[in-house]
Scaffold this motif. Structure first.
Motif, PDB file in Angstrom:
ATOM      1  N   LEU A  43       0.827  -1.215   0.000  1.00  8.46           N
ATOM      2  CA  LEU A  43       0.000   0.000   0.000  1.00  8.46           C
ATOM      3  C   LEU A  43       0.860   1.264   0.000  1.00  8.46           C
ATOM      4  CD1 LEU A  43      -2.872  -1.073   2.402  1.00  8.46           C
ATOM      5  CD2 LEU A  43      -2.993  -0.746  -0.077  1.00  8.46           C
ATOM      6  N   ALA A  44       2.024   1.227   0.643  1.00  8.35           N
ATOM      7  CA  ALA A  44       2.914   2.384   0.630  1.00  8.35           C
ATOM      8  C   ALA A  44       3.404   2.666  -0.793  1.00  8.35           C
ATOM      9  CB  ALA A  44       4.100   2.154   1.565  1.00  8.35           C
ATOM     10  N   ALA A  45       3.655   1.608  -1.578  1.00  4.66           N
ATOM     11  CA  ALA A  45       4.054   1.788  -2.970  1.00  4.66           C
ATOM     12  C   ALA A  45       2.892   2.313  -3.811  1.00  4.66           C
ATOM     13  CB  ALA A  45       4.561   0.468  -3.539  1.00  4.66           C
ATOM     14  N   GLU A  46       1.688   1.908  -3.459  1.00  5.73           N
ATOM     15  CA  GLU A  46       0.500   2.337  -4.202  1.00  5.73           C
ATOM     16  C   GLU A  46       0.111   3.786  -3.875  1.00  5.73           C
ATOM     17  OE1 GLU A  46      -4.101   0.813  -4.702  1.00  5.73           O
ATOM     18  OE2 GLU A  46      -2.572  -0.611  -4.047  1.00  5.73           O
ATOM     19  N   PHE A  47       0.423   4.244  -2.664  1.00  2.00           N
ATOM     20  CA  PHE A  47       0.071   5.595  -2.220  1.00  2.00           C
ATOM     21  C   PHE A  47       1.339   6.357  -1.808  1.00  2.00           C
ATOM     22  CE2 PHE A  47      -3.728   3.052  -1.522  1.00  2.00           C
ATOM     23  CZ  PHE A  47      -4.717   3.858  -2.055  1.00  2.00           C
ATOM     24  N   THR A  54       1.722   6.746   8.304  1.00  2.00           N
ATOM     25  CA  THR A  54       0.259   6.777   8.195  1.00  2.00           C
ATOM     26  C   THR A  54      -0.268   5.469   7.600  1.00  2.00           C
ATOM     27  OG1 THR A  54       0.280   9.174   7.951  1.00  2.00           O
ATOM     28  CG2 THR A  54      -1.702   8.036   7.205  1.00  2.00           C
ATOM     29  N   VAL A  55       0.395   4.960   6.572  1.00  2.00           N
ATOM     30  CA  VAL A  55      -0.015   3.694   5.962  1.00  2.00           C
ATOM     31  C   VAL A  55       0.123   2.563   6.975  1.00  2.00           C
ATOM     32  CG1 VAL A  55       0.497   2.010   4.145  1.00  2.00           C
ATOM     33  CG2 VAL A  55       0.568   4.448   3.625  1.00  2.00           C
ATOM     34  N   ASP A  56       1.225   2.548   7.697  1.00  2.00           N
ATOM     35  CA  ASP A  56       1.480   1.523   8.709  1.00  2.00           C
ATOM     36  C   ASP A  56       0.401   1.550   9.794  1.00  2.00           C
ATOM     37  OD1 ASP A  56       3.297  -0.509   9.861  1.00  2.00           O
ATOM     38  OD2 ASP A  56       3.569   0.998  11.441  1.00  2.00           O
ATOM     39  N   ARG A  57       0.069   2.744  10.268  1.00  2.00           N
ATOM     40  CA  ARG A  57      -0.959   2.891  11.307  1.00  2.00           C
ATOM     41  C   ARG A  57      -2.330   2.471  10.778  1.00  2.00           C
ATOM     42  NH1 ARG A  57       0.314   7.735  12.808  1.00  2.00           N
ATOM     43  NH2 ARG A  57      -1.133   8.792  11.444  1.00  2.00           N
ATOM     44  N   CYS A  58      -2.629   2.791   9.522  1.00  2.00           N
ATOM     45  CA  CYS A  58      -3.910   2.418   8.920  1.00  2.00           C
ATOM     46  C   CYS A  58      -4.050   0.901   8.858  1.00  2.00           C
ATOM     47  CB  CYS A  58      -4.026   3.027   7.523  1.00  2.00           C
ATOM     48  SG  CYS A  58      -5.565   2.629   6.675  1.00  2.00           S
ATOM     49  N   ARG A  80      -7.717  -4.684   1.418  1.00  2.00           N
ATOM     50  CA  ARG A  80      -8.864  -4.077   0.743  1.00  2.00           C
ATOM     51  C   ARG A  80      -9.466  -2.933   1.561  1.00  2.00           C
ATOM     52  NH1 ARG A  80     -13.130  -8.264  -0.127  1.00  2.00           N
ATOM     53  NH2 ARG A  80     -11.310  -9.352  -0.896  1.00  2.00           N
ATOM     54  N   VAL A  81      -9.664  -3.159   2.858  1.00  2.00           N
ATOM     55  CA  VAL A  81     -10.264  -2.130   3.709  1.00  2.00           C
ATOM     56  C   VAL A  81      -9.292  -0.974   3.920  1.00  2.00           C
ATOM     57  CG1 VAL A  81     -11.229  -1.651   5.987  1.00  2.00           C
ATOM     58  CG2 VAL A  81     -11.808  -3.782   4.820  1.00  2.00           C
ATOM     59  N   ALA A  82      -8.014  -1.271   4.138  1.00  2.20           N
ATOM     60  CA  ALA A  82      -7.017  -0.212   4.308  1.00  2.20           C
ATOM     61  C   ALA A  82      -6.908   0.627   3.037  1.00  2.20           C
ATOM     62  CB  ALA A  82      -5.662  -0.808   4.677  1.00  2.20           C
ATOM     63  N   ARG A  83      -6.987  -0.015   1.869  1.00  5.59           N
ATOM     64  CA  ARG A  83      -6.939   0.737   0.607  1.00  5.59           C
ATOM     65  C   ARG A  83      -8.113   1.712   0.517  1.00  5.59           C
ATOM     66  NH1 ARG A  83      -6.512  -3.164  -2.695  1.00  5.59           N
ATOM     67  NH2 ARG A  83      -4.298  -2.936  -3.123  1.00  5.59           N
ATOM     68  N   GLU A  84      -9.295   1.281   0.922  1.00  9.93           N
ATOM     69  CA  GLU A  84     -10.460   2.169   0.909  1.00  9.93           C
ATOM     70  C   GLU A  84     -10.247   3.358   1.845  1.00  9.93           C
ATOM     71  OE1 GLU A  84     -13.150   2.191  -1.053  1.00  9.93           O
ATOM     72  OE2 GLU A  84     -12.220   0.524  -2.130  1.00  9.93           O
ATOM     73  N   HIS A  85      -9.680   3.113   3.017  1.00  5.66           N
ATOM     74  CA  HIS A  85      -9.410   4.208   3.959  1.00  5.66           C
ATOM     75  C   HIS A  85      -8.388   5.182   3.385  1.00  5.66           C
ATOM     76  CE1 HIS A  85     -10.810   1.897   7.809  1.00  5.66           C
ATOM     77  NE2 HIS A  85     -11.714   1.909   6.861  1.00  5.66           N
ATOM     78  N   ALA A  88      -9.899   7.273   0.647  1.00  7.39           N
ATOM     79  CA  ALA A  88     -10.725   8.333   1.236  1.00  7.39           C
ATOM     80  C   ALA A  88      -9.848   9.471   1.737  1.00  7.39           C
ATOM     81  CB  ALA A  88     -11.566   7.773   2.380  1.00  7.39           C
ATOM     82  N   LEU A  89      -8.701   9.127   2.309  1.00  7.75           N
ATOM     83  CA  LEU A  89      -7.778  10.152   2.794  1.00  7.75           C
ATOM     84  C   LEU A  89      -7.239  10.991   1.636  1.00  7.75           C
ATOM     85  CD1 LEU A  89      -6.234  11.212   5.302  1.00  7.75           C
ATOM     86  CD2 LEU A  89      -4.438   9.575   4.722  1.00  7.75           C
ATOM     87  N   VAL A  90      -6.851  10.347   0.563  1.00  9.63           N
ATOM     88  CA  VAL A  90      -6.322  11.065  -0.616  1.00  9.63           C
ATOM     89  C   VAL A  90      -7.408  11.918  -1.258  1.00  9.63           C
ATOM     90  CG1 VAL A  90      -5.456  10.745  -2.965  1.00  9.63           C
ATOM     91  CG2 VAL A  90      -4.477   9.423  -1.090  1.00  9.63           C
ATOM     92  N   ASN A  91      -8.599  11.352  -1.405  1.00  9.14           N
ATOM     93  CA  ASN A  91      -9.677  12.066  -2.090  1.00  9.14           C
ATOM     94  C   ASN A  91     -10.303  13.173  -1.233  1.00  9.14           C
ATOM     95  OD1 ASN A  91      -9.392  10.558  -4.414  1.00  9.14           O
ATOM     96  ND2 ASN A  91     -10.822   9.005  -3.722  1.00  9.14           N
ATOM     97  N   SER A  92     -10.075  13.150   0.057  1.00 10.82           N
ATOM     98  CA  SER A  92     -10.660  14.187   0.917  1.00 10.82           C
ATOM     99  C   SER A  92      -9.785  15.426   1.013  1.00 10.82           C
ATOM    100  CB  SER A  92     -10.908  13.638   2.327  1.00 10.82           C
ATOM    101  OG  SER A  92      -9.682  13.412   2.991  1.00 10.82           O
ATOM    102  N   ALA A  93      -8.569  15.353   0.494  1.00 12.01           N
ATOM    103  CA  ALA A  93      -7.680  16.524   0.545  1.00 12.01           C
ATOM    104  C   ALA A  93      -8.228  17.582  -0.412  1.00 12.01           C
ATOM    105  CB  ALA A  93      -6.278  16.124   0.136  1.00 12.01           C
TER     106      ALA A  93
END
Length: 100
Positions: A43-47, A54-58, A80-85, A88-93
């Protein structure tokens, strides 16, 4: 961690323990390190715009939430659930302000 409820009726207080969920160390659950590290790195590579912390904590929070709800935290579910979170974090900025 079992949830405790106190009954205040009668001459003495009674404490009732709720049935506890299976522990994280049970044989059916995935070991935390075996699940956490690959999901976090993927997920860190994807985001790349989100800090590794933040990714680790998520990922850790999604795993804990799944365990709390009684869902076996497999790598697929946690990712899957962490990716959705994280989405949401990226899209809410708010969008950056351009020159006026």
């Amino acid at each position: 961690m079992p949830i405790l409820a106190t009954r205040l009726g009668g001459p003495s207080a009674t404490t009732l323990a709720a049935p506890s969920a299976p522990s994280a160390s049970s044989a059916s659950s995935v070991p935390e390190a075996a699940l956490h590290e690959p999901v976090t790195s993927h997920l860190a590579a994807e985001f790349p715009t989100i800090s590794l912390d933040t990714v680790d904590r998520c990922v850790a929070e999604v795993r804990a939430c799944a365990e709390h709800l009684g869902i076996e935290p497999t790598a697929e579910i946690v990712e899957r659930v962490a990716r959705e979170h994280l989405l949401a974090l990226v899209n809410s900025a708010p969008p950056s302000r351009g020159p006026r």
